[in-house]
Design an enzyme around this catalytic site. Sequence first.
Site, PDB file in Angstrom:
ATOM      1  N   GLY B  32       0.785  -1.227   0.000  1.00 27.14           N
ATOM      2  CA  GLY B  32       0.000   0.000   0.000  1.00 27.14           C
ATOM      3  C   GLY B  32       0.816   1.274   0.000  1.00 27.14           C
ATOM      4  O   GLY B  32       0.285   2.349  -0.266  1.00 27.14           O
ATOM      5  N   CYS B 241     -27.097  -8.891 -17.246  1.00 26.88           N
ATOM      6  CA  CYS B 241     -26.456  -8.538 -18.509  1.00 26.88           C
ATOM      7  C   CYS B 241     -27.414  -8.844 -19.661  1.00 26.88           C
ATOM      8  O   CYS B 241     -28.011  -9.923 -19.708  1.00 26.88           O
ATOM      9  CB  CYS B 241     -25.164  -9.328 -18.681  1.00 26.88           C
ATOM     10  SG  CYS B 241     -24.428  -9.169 -20.321  1.00 26.88           S
ATOM     11  N   CYS B 244     -25.592 -11.898 -21.836  1.00 25.09           N
ATOM     12  CA  CYS B 244     -25.337 -13.229 -21.282  1.00 25.09           C
ATOM     13  C   CYS B 244     -26.184 -13.536 -20.059  1.00 25.09           C
ATOM     14  O   CYS B 244     -26.153 -14.647 -19.543  1.00 25.09           O
ATOM     15  CB  CYS B 244     -23.855 -13.405 -20.954  1.00 25.09           C
ATOM     16  SG  CYS B 244     -23.343 -12.572 -19.444  1.00 25.09           S
ATOM     17  N   CYS B 266     -22.162  -6.830 -19.644  1.00 25.72           N
ATOM     18  CA  CYS B 266     -20.973  -7.059 -18.826  1.00 25.72           C
ATOM     19  C   CYS B 266     -19.861  -6.127 -19.288  1.00 25.72           C
ATOM     20  O   CYS B 266     -19.598  -6.021 -20.486  1.00 25.72           O
ATOM     21  CB  CYS B 266     -20.466  -8.486 -18.985  1.00 25.72           C
ATOM     22  SG  CYS B 266     -21.543  -9.739 -18.295  1.00 25.72           S
ATOM     23  N   CYS B 272     -18.218 -12.216 -20.451  1.00 27.13           N
ATOM     24  CA  CYS B 272     -19.498 -12.250 -21.160  1.00 27.13           C
ATOM     25  C   CYS B 272     -19.426 -13.247 -22.323  1.00 27.13           C
ATOM     26  O   CYS B 272     -20.330 -14.067 -22.513  1.00 27.13           O
ATOM     27  CB  CYS B 272     -19.824 -10.853 -21.668  1.00 27.13           C
ATOM     28  SG  CYS B 272     -21.542 -10.612 -22.135  1.00 27.13           S
TER      29      CYS B 272
END
Lengths: 187, 303
Positions: B32, B241, B244, B266, B272
């Site tokens: 980080g 979606c 899909c 997606c 997808c």
Amino acid sequence: MDAQVLTGGFSDPAIQAASAFRAVMEAMARPGTIFPITGAVPPAPLSPAAGAVLLTLCDADTSVYLAGAMDCKAVRTWLAFHTGASVVGPAVADFAVGAWDDLGALSQYPVGTSEYPDRSTTLVIELAEMNATGATLAGPGIQTTAQFSLPDVKSFQANNQLFPLGLDFIFTSGDDVAALPRSTQVS
Amino acid sequence: MTQTSDYNFAYLDEQTKRMIRRAILKGLAIPGYQVPFASREMPMPYGWGTGGVQVSAAVLRPEDTFKVIDQGADDTTNAVSIRTFFERTAGIETTTTTGDATVIQTRHRIPEEPLSEGQILVYQVPIPEPLRFLEPRESETRKMHSLEEYGLMHVKLYEDISRHGHIATSYAYPVKVEGRYVMDPSPIPKFDNPKLGDMAAIQLFGAGREQRIYALPPYTNAVSLDFEDHPFEASKADHPCGLCGAEDSYLDEVIIDDDGTRMYVCSDTDYCEGRRAAGFVGAMAQAGDGEILTTQRELEITA
């Protein structure tokens, strides 16, 4: 000049350094896990793994401290020819190489500053052998716990207490590399 | 076309790669924390992923399979040009299949398919400093990180709540890494934030213009900042979606005609396509050809 000085570097630097770095990176990202690292044939007492680490990470921008038996003509000249890294004392070293007993008190190495904790020494520690037994490791990069044959426990615990300051360790033995960043808790 | 042999492997010179590699190692050792590095000019403009490209160049090996996504898509300009860049300069295999890739460079998304050990996710980061819009001075933000002084970030989230009733930050949502550094996960949607922590793959972040590299090792704790009474919530458009039918993926909203008809698809194109190849059919797709039904009436019928 000794012919051994000129040999033993990476024969295909870009490719071999890339592979060696991935081994070091995986090792630093997964503390205590041992990865193979090859490509270098350095003069004794440097192990092939330590040689590869130095060739991968050191150059004229970095300084190296050679501890104990490492500070010999063969290593100095090999390092100078292949990396251009300057050999310095522990207090200002970016990297330090040597056996655990030769590296001395960890307090003599810079641990970074609170604003720049990255300005700390990375110690490359030569081990006679290493395996997945011994001290228990936990922390970032370790799913639950890991075991590693650390040469000591207290020093690494004290180093972890300094987090985010502290030293980072790369262990080398033969053709193997492992690592222990400052973030790892040791018990 | 320029041949691979005209360049050093993966474009960058070896000294530059060593400098980047040292920064990556320190980044992994201090999860980080933003490690400064001497970012190079790349043959693409800042904002096009120069940081991610430099990190990718430093980690790639000839045997790697490389995938690039831009907002989840493999076929947008940024993704295609970076993929081609490394095909030319490193001669590596590329793929669009998430599971086949060993190194994935991403702009603003984490793939839907869980990543595994041995994979590396490289993020393109525009502004690495999560506190930058709260405190413009680098000298001050660096001090705030060193003192772990993150109160300002909570004030910002609190102001969101007082103004909007909820935390309105929807992307680049800050996380606290291992209880120490607050980190900008790059502008990924906050839907992706839960995937940051405890990921099996190594995550590397590169900011070219801002000259910073940071990292999350595998299985690292990364907690999205929140309040007890306003817990973090990973949000997405409340639709399946259209192509899909996936209900668990992050969606792009696409306006498909002059009447403002919308479809949701997606954002992860590989996910997808994989689902459609497996036989899943969304409400706006027809089996096989993926042809889209576009009229409002048909939408209402299927809704």
